[in-house]
Design a protein around this motif. Structure first.
Motif, PDB file in Angstrom:
ATOM      1  N   VAL A  34       0.845  -1.203   0.000  1.00 41.88           N
ATOM      2  CA  VAL A  34       0.000   0.000   0.000  1.00 41.88           C
ATOM      3  C   VAL A  34       0.879   1.251   0.000  1.00 41.88           C
ATOM      4  CG1 VAL A  34      -1.657   1.334   1.363  1.00 41.88           C
ATOM      5  CG2 VAL A  34      -1.998  -1.121   1.040  1.00 41.88           C
ATOM      6  N   ASP A  35       1.926   1.243   0.819  1.00 40.64           N
ATOM      7  CA  ASP A  35       2.834   2.396   0.848  1.00 40.64           C
ATOM      8  C   ASP A  35       3.477   2.628  -0.514  1.00 40.64           C
ATOM      9  OD1 ASP A  35       2.268   2.887   3.492  1.00 40.64           O
ATOM     10  OD2 ASP A  35       4.089   1.881   4.265  1.00 40.64           O
ATOM     11  N   LEU A  38       0.805   4.073  -2.853  1.00 38.99           N
ATOM     12  CA  LEU A  38       0.528   5.464  -2.514  1.00 38.99           C
ATOM     13  C   LEU A  38       1.687   6.383  -2.899  1.00 38.99           C
ATOM     14  CD1 LEU A  38      -1.297   5.133   0.929  1.00 38.99           C
ATOM     15  CD2 LEU A  38      -2.287   5.657  -1.312  1.00 38.99           C
ATOM     16  N   GLU A  39       2.909   5.892  -2.805  1.00 38.22           N
ATOM     17  CA  GLU A  39       4.069   6.676  -3.229  1.00 38.22           C
ATOM     18  C   GLU A  39       3.994   6.972  -4.729  1.00 38.22           C
ATOM     19  OE1 GLU A  39       7.433   8.886  -3.046  1.00 38.22           O
ATOM     20  OE2 GLU A  39       6.395   8.035  -1.326  1.00 38.22           O
ATOM     21  N   LYS A  40       3.601   5.974  -5.529  1.00 36.63           N
ATOM     22  CA  LYS A  40       3.456   6.173  -6.982  1.00 36.63           C
ATOM     23  C   LYS A  40       2.347   7.179  -7.279  1.00 36.63           C
ATOM     24  CE  LYS A  40       5.139   1.575  -8.096  1.00 36.63           C
ATOM     25  NZ  LYS A  40       4.808   0.248  -8.588  1.00 36.63           N
ATOM     26  N   VAL A  41       1.226   7.069  -6.562  1.00 32.93           N
ATOM     27  CA  VAL A  41       0.134   8.020  -6.758  1.00 32.93           C
ATOM     28  C   VAL A  41       0.592   9.429  -6.372  1.00 32.93           C
ATOM     29  CG1 VAL A  41      -2.164   8.693  -5.931  1.00 32.93           C
ATOM     30  CG2 VAL A  41      -1.693   6.309  -6.475  1.00 32.93           C
ATOM     31  N   ASP A  42       1.306   9.530  -5.261  1.00 35.85           N
ATOM     32  CA  ASP A  42       1.804  10.817  -4.791  1.00 35.85           C
ATOM     33  C   ASP A  42       2.756  11.447  -5.816  1.00 35.85           C
ATOM     34  OD1 ASP A  42       1.878  12.848  -2.876  1.00 35.85           O
ATOM     35  OD2 ASP A  42       3.727  12.048  -1.985  1.00 35.85           O
ATOM     36  N   GLN A  43       3.629  10.639  -6.416  1.00 40.05           N
ATOM     37  CA  GLN A  43       4.554  11.144  -7.428  1.00 40.05           C
ATOM     38  C   GLN A  43       3.802  11.674  -8.642  1.00 40.05           C
ATOM     39  OE1 GLN A  43       7.151   7.852  -8.230  1.00 40.05           O
ATOM     40  NE2 GLN A  43       8.386   8.184  -6.391  1.00 40.05           N
TER      41      GLN A  43
END
Length: 146
Positions: A34-35, A38-43
């Motif tokens: 999940v982290d 979410l990191e990919k989405v955040d980028q």
């Protein structure tokens, strides 16, 4: 289609891959998966915001450059009144000096200079006034009204 619309299928594939990996690896890796997702989405969000910010700043710079290049008419009522008043006040001693020293020719030269300065002021504050005759000035106000 916006950038986020184009990335929608890619995000869906990423989410499917993350869910598939969770099924294969088990619940103990769920937090890490999940982290990672979410990191990919955040980028991607950061990239989209950065592109929009760059575009907005470029538009502001272009607008500022256009404003800096365009002639600005500083034709406020106070400036017109002040310039006219100063012109008339200075006309009195200039007329006296010109008429006293050179009589009628001196008086005509003094008044030609006064009129010339006023014409230059009008041309500066209304750039389109002497180009088109009757019509609109550079500011869009009626230059002449019937």
């Amino acid at each position: 289609m916006t950038a986020m619309d184009a990335q929608g299928p890619e995000l869906k594939k990423e989410l499917d891959a993350t869910l598939q990996a969770r099924r294969e690896l088990g619940e103990e890796y769920e937090s890490a998966l999940v982290d990672s997702f979410l990191e990919k989405v955040d980028q991607r969000i950061d990239g989209a915001v950065e592109r929009r910010l760059r575009r907005h700043l470029a538009e502001q710079q272009m607008a500022a450059a256009r404003d800096a290049r365009s002639p600005r008419a500083t034709d406020t009522w106070g400036e017109r009144f002040g310039f006219g008043l100063v012109s008339l006040v200075l006309a009195i001693p200039l007329s006296a000096i010109g008429g006293g020293v050179a009589h009628l020719p001196g008086l005509l030269v003094a008044w030609a200079g006064i009129v010339g300065v006023n014409v230059v002021q009008v041309a500066r504050t209304h750039p389109g006034l002497f180009r088109g005759g009757r019509g609109k000035s550079a500011k869009g106000d009626d230059a002449w009204e019937d």
